[in-house]
Scaffold this motif. Structure first.
Motif, PDB file in Angstrom:
ATOM      1  N   CYS A 128       0.863  -1.185   0.000  1.00  0.00           N
ATOM      2  CA  CYS A 128       0.000   0.000   0.000  1.00  0.00           C
ATOM      3  C   CYS A 128       0.894   1.228   0.000  1.00  0.00           C
ATOM      4  CB  CYS A 128      -0.887   0.001   1.245  1.00  0.00           C
ATOM      5  SG  CYS A 128      -1.776   1.561   1.488  1.00  0.00           S
ATOM      6  N   SER A 129       0.639   2.160  -0.914  1.00  0.00           N
ATOM      7  CA  SER A 129       1.450   3.380  -0.918  1.00  0.00           C
ATOM      8  C   SER A 129       0.614   4.564  -0.431  1.00  0.00           C
ATOM      9  CB  SER A 129       2.059   3.633  -2.298  1.00  0.00           C
ATOM     10  OG  SER A 129       1.140   3.321  -3.319  1.00  0.00           O
ATOM     11  N   HIS A 130      -0.347   4.254   0.408  1.00  0.00           N
ATOM     12  CA  HIS A 130      -1.226   5.219   1.086  1.00  0.00           C
ATOM     13  C   HIS A 130      -1.645   6.369   0.177  1.00  0.00           C
ATOM     14  CE1 HIS A 130       2.931   6.381   2.300  1.00  0.00           C
ATOM     15  NE2 HIS A 130       3.005   5.156   2.760  1.00  0.00           N
ATOM     16  N   CYS A 131      -2.362   6.024  -0.896  1.00  0.00           N
ATOM     17  CA  CYS A 131      -2.814   7.052  -1.847  1.00  0.00           C
ATOM     18  C   CYS A 131      -3.975   7.859  -1.277  1.00  0.00           C
ATOM     19  CB  CYS A 131      -3.216   6.424  -3.178  1.00  0.00           C
ATOM     20  SG  CYS A 131      -4.793   5.567  -3.156  1.00  0.00           S
ATOM     21  N   GLY A 132      -4.622   7.339  -0.247  1.00  0.00           N
ATOM     22  CA  GLY A 132      -5.699   8.092   0.386  1.00  0.00           C
ATOM     23  C   GLY A 132      -7.042   7.945  -0.309  1.00  0.00           C
ATOM     24  N   CYS A 134      -8.676   4.751  -1.703  1.00  0.00           N
ATOM     25  CA  CYS A 134      -8.429   3.316  -1.852  1.00  0.00           C
ATOM     26  C   CYS A 134      -9.379   2.661  -2.859  1.00  0.00           C
ATOM     27  CB  CYS A 134      -8.576   2.648  -0.490  1.00  0.00           C
ATOM     28  SG  CYS A 134      -7.951   0.965  -0.507  1.00  0.00           S
ATOM     29  N   ILE A 135      -8.818   1.876  -3.773  1.00  0.00           N
ATOM     30  CA  ILE A 135      -9.648   1.182  -4.767  1.00  0.00           C
ATOM     31  C   ILE A 135      -9.640  -0.339  -4.548  1.00  0.00           C
ATOM     32  CG2 ILE A 135      -9.367   3.010  -6.493  1.00  0.00           C
ATOM     33  CD1 ILE A 135      -7.375   1.185  -7.975  1.00  0.00           C
ATOM     34  N   LEU A 136      -9.131  -0.767  -3.396  1.00  0.00           N
ATOM     35  CA  LEU A 136      -8.999  -2.212  -3.129  1.00  0.00           C
ATOM     36  C   LEU A 136     -10.306  -2.981  -3.285  1.00  0.00           C
ATOM     37  CD1 LEU A 136      -6.784  -2.823   0.047  1.00  0.00           C
ATOM     38  CD2 LEU A 136      -6.300  -3.459  -2.317  1.00  0.00           C
ATOM     39  N   CYS A 143      -3.606  -4.287  -4.427  1.00  0.00           N
ATOM     40  CA  CYS A 143      -3.400  -2.858  -4.673  1.00  0.00           C
ATOM     41  C   CYS A 143      -2.674  -2.676  -5.996  1.00  0.00           C
ATOM     42  CB  CYS A 143      -2.628  -2.161  -3.560  1.00  0.00           C
ATOM     43  SG  CYS A 143      -2.351  -0.435  -4.048  1.00  0.00           S
ATOM     44  N   VAL A 145      -2.374   0.035  -7.562  1.00  0.00           N
ATOM     45  CA  VAL A 145      -1.641   1.300  -7.590  1.00  0.00           C
ATOM     46  C   VAL A 145      -0.189   1.078  -7.149  1.00  0.00           C
ATOM     47  CG1 VAL A 145      -1.566   3.638  -6.646  1.00  0.00           C
ATOM     48  CG2 VAL A 145      -3.771   2.563  -7.121  1.00  0.00           C
ATOM     49  N   THR A 146      -0.009   0.350  -6.073  1.00  0.00           N
ATOM     50  CA  THR A 146       1.332   0.150  -5.540  1.00  0.00           C
ATOM     51  C   THR A 146       2.112  -0.867  -6.371  1.00  0.00           C
ATOM     52  OG1 THR A 146       0.434   0.605  -3.365  1.00  0.00           O
ATOM     53  CG2 THR A 146       2.606  -0.433  -3.426  1.00  0.00           C
TER      54      THR A 146
HETATM   55  S1  SF4 Z   1      -5.475   1.876  -3.393  1.00  0.00           S
HETATM   56 FE1  SF4 Z   1      -3.581   0.934  -2.734  1.00  0.00          FE
HETATM   57  S2  SF4 Z   1      -2.247   2.682  -2.226  1.00  0.00           S
HETATM   58 FE2  SF4 Z   1      -4.351   3.440  -2.242  1.00  0.00          FE
HETATM   59  S3  SF4 Z   1      -4.981   3.249  -0.075  1.00  0.00           S
HETATM   60 FE3  SF4 Z   1      -5.705   1.396  -1.184  1.00  0.00          FE
HETATM   61  S4  SF4 Z   1      -4.099  -0.126  -0.812  1.00  0.00           S
HETATM   62 FE4  SF4 Z   1      -3.219   1.896  -0.331  1.00  0.00          FE
END
Ligand code: SF4
Ligand code: SF4
Lengths: 213, 183
Positions: A128-132, A134-136, A143, A145-146
């Motif tokens: 997780c790159s803490h994008c804020g 979340c599309i999980l 993830c 994105v990461t």
């Molecule tokens: S989409 Fe990925 S990077 Fe963004 S909050 Fe969720 S797990 Fe973290």
């Protein structure tokens, strides 16, 4: 868990030329798991700095939590008061919390890298790159994105080679994995759920989360 | 929707010097359609008039999404449309991992850039006949599902690397004659 590595010892010693009396603070949470700031590493650091006067060593459960740091440092309040500097075997957040609660110079002895998932000791993976934003829930728990070097939120991109990513050809494209996993789970329709661009207005540093009571 | 381009398109990934640019003249006359790539030192946007003078029937410009934020992508699109390019091909762009080079950064992905471009055309910020295409891939369920999505969303065409077509999208696919790397 926050993944850290040790800084070069000589570089740390170079920062201590005018600092004789030291307190060494370790982190009993993340840095302990990374074996960069556990009690063993605190002891090793004290030995390595034997030409200084190490007034005290301490391992704090979560030094990044100012409430816990303030409470635990009270046990060695006199030594902290007398010290010329604290050596922080913690992540960057922990080092800054120590500075804020003691107002002493803090030497950061670790480099802070990423939020890691632990497979076993010595195997840490960024998931997780803490994008804020979340599309999980749309990506079958992967993830994208990461795991995607281009941070594609609606993939795969045109560079997919069969099922592999062109940037790391030994790895599957994460969007291929998302597609397969959604199919296995009977959730295929989610594959084309549109994910808009990251709203950077909500996502630029320094971030804060303040509860409204 | 803008008209589909007929015939093959010549891809010139890199415009390095004015000499390489004029060397395209013969190829352009032979192929009719050209996609001016963004990988060289010369920006196709800055050399629109020279490219136009090559005499191509259709002059497309590649807009790489790497190292551009959405504001810059908008500006490239408006510039390309205002100058007179026939259309743009949106692409993620190669990922350079050479030592000492900065990692590329991406603000928009292709689906997001496509939506942006289509909205801009609808709002009159791009010419009505300005064609909007995207780079896509084939060869896996995920890639082909995404390629179909682009067309359903409103892309005028997809551009595929040499190899397999996406079944059902043949009429929406541009074939690059001298395919430089998608990279
Ligand atoms: S989409 Fe990925 S990077 Fe963004 S909050 Fe969720 S797990 Fe973290
Ligand atoms: S091939 Fe897949 S993982 Fe690699 S950059 Fe493209 S979308 Fe991301």
């Amino acid at each position: 868990m926050i993944v850290t590595t040790k800084k070069d010892l000589d570089a740390i010693k170079g920062l201590l030329s005018d600092k004789k009396k030291l307190v060494i603070v370790g982190c009993a949470e993340c840095a302990a798991v990374c074996q960069t700031g556990g009690s063993e590493q605190v002891r090793e650091m004290a030995e390595a700095l034997s030409n200084h006067e190490v007034l005290a060593t301490i391992s704090i459960q979560s030094p990044c939590d100012k409430r816990i740091s303030s409470r635990d440092l009270k046990r060695i309040a006199e030594e902290v008061e007398e010290a010329d500097a604290l050596i922080a075997l913690t992540c960057g957040s922990g080092a800054q919390a120590l500075d804020e609660v003691t107002s002493k110079p803090v030497i950061a002895a670790l480099d802070t890298h990423f939020l890691g998932m632990v497979e076993r000791l010595g195997r840490f993976y960024e998931r997780c790159s803490h994008c804020g934003q979340c599309i999980l829930n749309d990506t079958a728990g992967l993830c994208a994105v990461t795991a995607c070097p281009r941070r594609v939120r609606n993939g795969p991109c045109e560079h997919i080679l069969g099922t592999k990513c062109d940037v790391y050809p030994q790895r599957d494209c994460v969007w291929h994995s998302v597609y397969e996993r959604l199919k296995e789970r009977g959730m295929d329709a989610l594959f084309l759920a549109y994910h808009g661009p990251v709203d950077w207005s909500k996502n630029h540093s320094p971030r804060e989360e303040i509860w409204q009571r | 929707m803008a008209e589909m381009i007929s015939g093959p398109v010549l891809y010139a990934p890199r415009l390095e010097t004015l000499e390489t640019l004029s060397a395209l003249k013969n190829l352009c006359e032979a192929h009719g359609n050209i996609l001016a790539g963004e990988y060289g030192d010369l920006s196709p946007l800055a050399f629109y008039h020279e490219l136009k003078n090559l005499g191509c029937e259709t002059l497309l410009v590649e807009i790489l999404l790497k190292n551009k934020n959405r504001g810059l992508v908008e500006s490239y699109l408006v510039t390309a449309s205002s100058l007179g390019f026939s259309g743009a091909v949106l692409a993620m762009g190669s990922f350079d991992k050479s030592p000492g080079m900065p990692m590329p950064v991406y603000d928009l992905d292709t689906a997001q850039a496509l939506r942006l471009a289509l909205d801009m055309r609808k709002a009159g910020r791009l010419r009505e006949d300005f064609r909007i295409g995207v780079r896509a891939a084939s060869g896996s369920g995920a890639a082909e599902t995404r390629a179909r999505y682009y067309i359903t969303e409103g892309a005028d065409f997809i551009v595929l690397p040499p190899g397999g077509p996406v079944p059902g999208l043949e009429g929406h696919t541009i074939t690059l004659k001298e395919a430089g790397p998608a990279a």
